[in-house]
Scaffold this active site. Structure first.
Site, PDB file in Angstrom:
ATOM      1  N   PRO A  76     -35.946 -26.108 -20.355  1.00 62.61           N
ATOM      2  CA  PRO A  76     -35.396 -27.754 -21.070  1.00 62.61           C
ATOM      3  C   PRO A  76     -34.821 -28.584 -19.863  1.00 62.61           C
ATOM      4  CG  PRO A  76     -35.395 -25.862 -23.011  1.00 62.61           C
ATOM      5  CD  PRO A  76     -35.824 -25.204 -21.214  1.00 62.61           C
ATOM      6  N   CYS A  77     -35.344 -30.509 -20.756  1.00 63.54           N
ATOM      7  CA  CYS A  77     -34.088 -30.994 -19.684  1.00 63.54           C
ATOM      8  C   CYS A  77     -33.535 -31.820 -20.322  1.00 63.54           C
ATOM      9  CB  CYS A  77     -35.500 -32.450 -19.564  1.00 63.54           C
ATOM     10  SG  CYS A  77     -37.021 -31.825 -18.523  1.00 63.54           S
ATOM     11  N   PRO A  78     -33.137 -31.239 -21.192  1.00 67.78           N
ATOM     12  CA  PRO A  78     -32.169 -32.810 -21.847  1.00 67.78           C
ATOM     13  C   PRO A  78     -31.239 -31.978 -21.635  1.00 67.78           C
ATOM     14  CG  PRO A  78     -34.190 -32.115 -23.488  1.00 67.78           C
ATOM     15  CD  PRO A  78     -34.461 -31.675 -22.774  1.00 67.78           C
ATOM     16  N   PRO A  79     -30.269 -30.507 -21.308  1.00 72.07           N
ATOM     17  CA  PRO A  79     -29.609 -30.554 -20.843  1.00 72.07           C
ATOM     18  C   PRO A  79     -28.872 -31.082 -19.888  1.00 72.07           C
ATOM     19  CG  PRO A  79     -30.639 -28.341 -21.474  1.00 72.07           C
ATOM     20  CD  PRO A  79     -30.966 -29.611 -21.611  1.00 72.07           C
ATOM     21  N   PHE A  80     -29.974 -31.807 -18.774  1.00 68.67           N
ATOM     22  CA  PHE A  80     -29.566 -31.746 -17.509  1.00 68.67           C
ATOM     23  C   PHE A  80     -29.715 -33.759 -17.690  1.00 68.67           C
ATOM     24  CE2 PHE A  80     -30.860 -27.473 -16.888  1.00 68.67           C
ATOM     25  CZ  PHE A  80     -29.574 -27.074 -16.457  1.00 68.67           C
TER      26      PHE A  80
END
Length: 418
Positions: A76-80
């Site tokens: 998943p991309c949202p953390p970064f």
């Protein structure tokens, strides 16, 4: 090229999957959370596709795939993401560090993880170093590279930050793929699709759409329907002659005026992502329009995945000439303050840490940097005679702990995670 096997986690709708297949990897397993993407994978390939939380061993058992050639995933991309809060290790969706630990359990010959450009930013320099150090502990050489889809034949900018790790004996043969820049435009890529219903304005539109696309943004279940991105992206699309406020059900009609401003269909978005330009890149997407758009928009473009996958396959098959590992690896600047904390055998004061880091910074800068590090790491603070002392004692991220708070937050957010 010898057949190579792969396990893919967070497989999405199959962008990386298709690219890796074209690079010579057979999928032993693909795991994905989103049901629409799972249906798309099963629609296109007769693979073993598991649906559910990839970190749940009730969904699949990593021990059954020990020694696989490649462990790959688009975690998943949202953390970064620059567009998000950049919570990193404290985001319930963060699986990057967990995937590294998974490699330790499965012992693949190679690891491939891709994510957004935000992970390459200074905010995550210590996080990157933590990942690289952990891989070294597990016996892997590793390297990061920021790749742009437009450098690999895709008519879209789309920067992605890619991690490749290998055993040293294989890494000697690895080299990042050579660039094959896209020589087309949005107009040339979509001309036939835009002309499908005999729209009289297609030739004029192709001339206006004379550049590559901004990055396609897939979005998530937390947001509304499909559109082509934030305000700046919408303005860029408008300059290319595209209405980015939504996604169309069909191409422009023969009755639409010459100066009509069309929206893209999901087939057109897929073409901008690298699907369908050639027969080998054909792929069918399942679900309603918004679900299809999100699957396509969140994907790793297949031609980019193919290029990286081919480089990995070449290394595993010992193709070419071996090199010194120092000549293979890119130099990535990391957080010296984090390295000072990590190397300190005991708690150190601000003055001692600054000296050990080799950086020059005032107290306000030091406090700001420490606060940033504390977002991803557990740092103990003790008041001593020489001032407050700091010691790095742990990583906050999820690496597979049964009692980690990630499980509670994940369960609470499950219906909105995509």
């Amino acid at each position: 090229m010898a057949d190579l096997s792969a396990v893919e986690i967070c497989a999405g709708a199959g962008g990386q999957s298709l690219g890796l297949e074209l690079a010579g990897f057979d999928h032993a397993l693909a795991v994905e959370l989103d049901e629409n993407a799972v249906n798309t994978l099963r629609e296109n390939r007769d693979w073993d596709v598991r649906s559910g939380d990839v970190a749940d061993e009730r969904v699949w058992n990593p021990k059954e795939y020990v020694g696989i050639d490649l462990l790959a995933g688009g975690v998943p991309c949202p953390p970064f993401s620059i567009a998000g809060k950049q919570l990193g290790a404290t985001d319930e969706r963060d699986l990057f560090a967990w995937a590294v630990e998974l490699a330790g359990k499965m012992q693949p010959r190679a690891l491939l993880l891709e994510n957004v450009r935000g992970l390459s930013m200074p905010r995550f320099s210590a996080y990157r170093q933590h990942v690289k150090d952990r891989l070294k502990d597990l016996g892997y050489w590793s390297d990061w590279q920021l790749l742009h889809a437009s450098d690999y034949g895709v008519p879209q900018l789309r920067p992605r930050f890619v991690l490749v790790a290998m055993r040293s004996e294989d890494a000697q043969w690895f080299e990042w793929p050579e660039k094959t820049p896209c020589d087309g435009t949005v107009g040339s890529a979509l001309q036939k699709l835009m002309a499908a219903n005999d729209w009289p304005g297609v030739e004029k539109w192709v001339k206006k759409a004379n550049d590559i696309a901004p990055t396609i943004v897939g979005g998530s279940k937390k947001h509304g329907g499909a559109d082509l991105g934030p305000t700046r992206a919408k303005a860029a699309w408008r300059d290319l002659g595209v209405d980015a406020m939504g996604v169309a059900d069909a191409p422009p009609k023969a009755t639409d005026p010459v100066d009509f401003l069309p929206k893209l269909t999901t087939d057109m978005v897929a073409r901008i992502q690298g699907w369908g330009a050639e027969p080998e890149y054909e792929w069918n997407f399942t679900g309603r329009k918004t679900a299809r758009y999100r699957q396509i928009g969140n994907a790793f473009p297949p031609p980019v995945a193919r290029a990286v996958g081919t480089s990995i396959a070449n290394a595993l098959n010992r193709k070419g000439e071996p090199k010194e590992l120092a000549d293979v690896e890119n130099e990535v600047m990391h957080d010296r303050l984090y390295l000072a904390l990590k190397s300190a055998p005991t708690a150190l004061t601000e003055k001692e840490l600054v000296k050990l880091s080799g950086e020059r910074m005032d107290s306000s800068t030091f406090e700001r940097r420490m606060a940033m590090l504390a977002r991803d790491f557990v740092i103990n603070e003790d008041d001593q005679l020489g001032g407050r002392a700091y010691r790095l004692v742990g990583f906050k991220g999820f690496i597979g702990q049964e009692g980690h708070e990630r499980h509670v937050r994940f369960a609470e957010m499950r219906s909105r995670i995509s």
